[in-house]
Structure formats: C-alpha cells, structure tokens
Enzyme design. Structure first.
Site, PDB file in Angstrom:
ATOM      1  CD  GLU A 246      -4.537  -8.726   1.204  1.00  0.00           C
ATOM      2  OE1 GLU A 246      -4.700  -9.031   1.914  1.00  0.00           O
ATOM      3  OE2 GLU A 246      -3.220  -7.931   0.629  1.00  0.00           O
TER       4      GLU A 246
ATOM      5  NE  ARG B 125       2.993   4.988  -0.090  1.00  0.00           N
ATOM      6  CZ  ARG B 125       1.928   4.695   0.868  1.00  0.00           C
ATOM      7  NH1 ARG B 125       1.747   5.142   2.334  1.00  0.00           N
ATOM      8  NH2 ARG B 125       1.392   3.624   0.715  1.00  0.00           N
TER       9      ARG B 125
END
Length: 188
Positions: free
Chosen positions: A111, A74
């Site tokens: 994560e 993006r």
C-alpha cells in the site's frame, strides 16, 4: 473471532478463543490509524503458542507437504515447528540481502511502496508440495509474492496459512485461487 478457510466460517475448536485472547492489540503502531496485531504476547503464552502450532500440524500432517515456506520474519516463528512435525523442510523467504549465496527474487507492491522476497536457488525443487506460513494476512500482497516465487521454481503451492486474517481478504482474488487457512480475525 472465527476460524476461516477460503472465506467460510468454521467453528468448534475451543483452542481458538485462547489464541485470539493471547494476541495483543497496539493502537496507532507503527503509525496513526493502525491497530497492530502483536503476536509476541501469543509467543509468551505457552499454551496458546503450542495450540497454534498444533492446529496447523493437525491440518497439514497428511497433506504430503514437502516444503514449509515461512515469510520473514514472523512466519519463521511458526514454520520450523510445523515443518519438523510433518516431516517437511523449512525454507525461509527473506527480505533482500539477508541470504548469502545465489537467490531468486520476487518483487511486490505494498500500500505504501514496494518490497521483495528472496529464497535460495535450489532450495525448492520442481514438483515439491509447499505450504506458505505467515502470522497475518491483510491485503494478500506478500502471500501472492511468495506464491509466485515458489511457482517460478516449479513448486505446487497447496495452501497459505496465517494465524490472523482480515475478513476483507475473503473478497480478494490476489492469492491466485490458492486456498487460505486463517485461525482468527484481528482483535480490535
């Protein structure tokens, strides 16, 4: 909805409300508990998209930036327009096996696992002034990897910029002291 710079609230630009409202929230995507910030609706709104790019251009026009590095994928939607308008080159920072030829790589921890960013060798020269652009910053892990990648080749990272930033990032120190410019907080 706030414009933030280095954790400091900034106010005043009426375009920010339109940018904020143009971002769609998709609950539980890509997994349960995630409130996905979908910028495709921002891209469909000509005024909000143009305002987003214009705010970044206004900020970076006089900072002597020579490289705008866009984080896959993006960051590619905002970076080229900003680079063209401020007279800089655009350098894509890609996921592995997306760039032909010789690349330099930087691994980083997420994560839920690990990932890697790559750029072409010699795309950035020592001493060049770089801006890193992405759509969203959550933990700062991806931006930190981008900073390390550019600094390894001798670039000076001037700032990181994102359209959306989680308020918690202001407490993080994962960006190695580099300034972070964020237009809006996530919609909930």
């Amino acid at each position: 909805m706030l414009e933030r710079e280095n954790g400091v609230e900034l106010r005043g630009d009426p375009r920010l409300q339109g940018i904020y409202e143009a971002i769609r929230v998709v609950p539980h995507f890509p997994k349960a508990g995630i409130m996905f910030q979908d910028i495709t609706t921002l891209l469909l709104d000509h005024k909000a998209f143009k305002d987003t790019v214009d705010i970044f251009i206004d900020r970076y026009r006089d900072m002597n930036i020579t490289v705008v590095a866009g984080v896959e994928a993006r960051g590619f939607m905002f970076g080229p327009s900003i680079a063209l308008a401020i007279g800089a080159k655009f350098v894509p920072l890609r996921k592995p096996k997306k760039l032909p030829g010789e690349v330099i790589s930087e691994d980083y921890v997420l994560e839920y696992g690990t990932d890697c960013l790559q750029m072409h060798v010699e795309a950035v020269q020592p001493g060049e002034r770089a801006l890193i652009i992405d759509d969203l910053v959550a933990t700062g892990g991806t931006l930190s990897a981008a900073i390390r990648l550019l600094e390894r080749v001798g670039a000076e990272v001037v700032e990181c910029a994102c359209v959306i930033g989680l308020p918690e990032i202001k407490e993080e120190r994962r960006l190695s002291g580099k300034p972070l410019y964020v237009l809006v907080e996530p919609r909930l």
